[in-house]
Design an enzyme around this catalytic site. Sequence first.
Site, PDB file in Angstrom:
ATOM      1  N   ASP A  84     -13.235 -16.765   8.184  1.00 40.66           N
ATOM      2  CA  ASP A  84     -11.663 -16.467   7.995  1.00 40.66           C
ATOM      3  C   ASP A  84     -10.743 -16.120   9.164  1.00 40.66           C
ATOM      4  OD1 ASP A  84      -9.328 -15.098   7.103  1.00 40.66           O
ATOM      5  OD2 ASP A  84     -10.254 -13.700   5.713  1.00 40.66           O
ATOM      6  N   LYS A  95      -1.193 -16.640   7.957  1.00 40.85           N
ATOM      7  CA  LYS A  95      -0.471 -15.810   8.663  1.00 40.85           C
ATOM      8  C   LYS A  95       0.412 -16.720   9.665  1.00 40.85           C
ATOM      9  CE  LYS A  95      -2.284 -11.436   8.116  1.00 40.85           C
ATOM     10  NZ  LYS A  95      -3.715 -10.922   7.496  1.00 40.85           N
ATOM     11  N   TYR A 144       0.931  -1.174  -0.078  1.00 41.15           N
ATOM     12  CA  TYR A 144      -0.211   0.089   0.036  1.00 41.15           C
ATOM     13  C   TYR A 144       0.811   1.458   0.016  1.00 41.15           C
ATOM     14  CZ  TYR A 144      -4.043  -3.002   0.506  1.00 41.15           C
ATOM     15  OH  TYR A 144      -5.024  -4.027   0.532  1.00 41.15           O
ATOM     16  N   TYR A 201     -11.754  -7.422   6.321  1.00 42.48           N
ATOM     17  CA  TYR A 201     -10.774  -7.653   5.538  1.00 42.48           C
ATOM     18  C   TYR A 201     -10.425  -9.076   5.184  1.00 42.48           C
ATOM     19  CZ  TYR A 201      -6.201  -7.262   3.561  1.00 42.48           C
ATOM     20  OH  TYR A 201      -5.097  -7.518   2.538  1.00 42.48           O
TER      21      TYR A 201
HETATM   22  C1  LIG Z   1      -3.998 -10.983   6.334  1.00 42.25           C
HETATM   23  C2  LIG Z   1      -5.523 -11.397   6.069  1.00 42.25           C
HETATM   24  C3  LIG Z   1      -5.675 -11.955   4.841  1.00 42.25           C
HETATM   25  C4  LIG Z   1      -4.927 -12.105   3.392  1.00 42.25           C
HETATM   26  O1  LIG Z   1      -3.697 -12.747   3.792  1.00 42.25           O
HETATM   27  P1  LIG Z   1      -2.500 -12.693   2.683  1.00 42.25           P
HETATM   28  O2  LIG Z   1      -1.637 -13.818   2.993  1.00 42.25           O
HETATM   29  O3  LIG Z   1      -1.988 -11.087   3.084  1.00 42.25           O
HETATM   30  O4  LIG Z   1      -2.967 -12.835   1.380  1.00 42.25           O
HETATM   31  C5  LIG Z   1      -6.976 -12.589   4.726  1.00 42.25           C
HETATM   32  N1  LIG Z   1      -7.957 -12.344   5.745  1.00 42.25           N
HETATM   33  C6  LIG Z   1      -7.600 -12.041   6.879  1.00 42.25           C
HETATM   34  C7  LIG Z   1      -8.648 -12.177   8.195  1.00 42.25           C
HETATM   35  C8  LIG Z   1      -6.167 -11.342   7.217  1.00 42.25           C
HETATM   36  O5  LIG Z   1      -5.964 -10.908   8.129  1.00 42.25           O
END
Ligand SMILES: *Cc1c(COP(=O)(O)O)cnc(C)c1O
Length: 438
Positions: A247, A276, A18, A146
């Site tokens: 997610d 992550k 970004y 997100y």
């Molecule tokens: C960071 C994140 C993503 C995206 O993961 P990347 O490895 O950056 O593609 C998706 N969902 C959530 C909740 C996140 O925190």
Amino acid sequence: MTPEQLIALDQQYVWHPYASMDNPPPAYPVIGAQGVRLTLADGQELIDGMASWWCAVHGYNHPYLNQAMKLQIDDMSHVMFGGITHQPAVSLAKRLVDLTPPGLDKVFFADSGSVAVEVAIKMALQYWHSKAQANKNRMLTIRNGYHGDTFGAMAVCDPINGMHSLFASVLPQHYFVNAPPMGFDRALQDGDLTELEDKMRDHQNEIAALILEPIVQGAGGMRFYSPQWLKGAADLCKQYNILLIADEIATGFGRSGALFACDHAQVQPDIMCLGKAITGGTMSFAATLTTEEIATSISRGEASCFMHGPTFMANPLACAVANASLDLLEHSDWKGQVRGLNEGLNRLLQPAKLLVYVEDVRVLGAIGVIQVTQAVDLGIIQKMFVAEGIWVRPFGKLVYVMPPYVMSPEDLTLLCNGMLRVLARYFGEAHGQDCATE
Ligand SMILES: *Cc1c(COP(=O)(O)O)cnc(C)c1O
């Protein structure tokens, strides 16, 4: 290369997350990382409050994780996954199935969180297609979410934060409802789920899945909401024949105080995304888990298979270090560590609630958030944090930390006090007064 040369070439050639390439902000050259500290090229050490965006839960340069990767390199760093399998992937899949909520029995490995979300959305669409309900092809989601930066993921991010207007002509159009009311401990009240239920009732024939970040909305606003709301939403999904995609890319592996945020509500999603912290912050890797029923239905559908297969799927090096990271979690008192960080963050940050430039202070698990009254200037405040010996990377009005679980109480105190001192100076200067309290 001297640090100055490195910074200049970086600004000339390299795009950062970004970031603008027109007058790009200088980035700090890091030459090493150990435990909870980053070492800058000039030798300065910073206490890291970000765990490299939720990832480095065991701290940096962990000998056990390093060893796992070194051993795996000597066997093979990578082999294709089409028609080939290997121990690191199979062990990891089994362990993830055992650790995640009941019902999630099949594992699809992906290479980043965004891809894991794409895979989850595609699973939901392919599932309904296989059930002869291909018209169920929209997502339902909550604002302030997100889910990543690729197009499928972006389409379910918060429409404002996610800059939907820029991409309006190419993004699929999904359904949005307001984010749940804030507060982990908030008791569910009449009306809290009304908008969600109305949307589900009105569009159940079009909605394939509800996708959300359980309990903690991360990069879309650092908001926490209650297990009761999550449970209510999960029940509504069942009632209206809508899949639930959790997610857990940010929340997975203990960050919120439970191993998975869904565990706070005993919710069993149909599809779960992990990423992550899955490799303990060492490698890019992710996974999407789903149920036997969804996997089987997809496989008996028109395509007879799931239509996805990344080149680096189930990369053995990433699987090996993910297994090692799970070993560390299983053999550590991560729960106690997160509880300790939680107490420390509450004790050190909550008093800031009284400051005139602070709107809110929120702490959950090992996440501490100070929401200030106006968006901070990253160019100015980043330098101030570094001068203070800490690494904190705010966005907008949100100044937050999610330290490695292994951070000592002493380092946590240095980190939090450093944050508060920087904010006092930043807002003191901006307001022409110092450290104003009510
Ligand atoms: C960071 C994140 C993503 C995206 O993961 P990347 O490895 O950056 O593609 C998706 N969902 C959530 C909740 C996140 O925190």
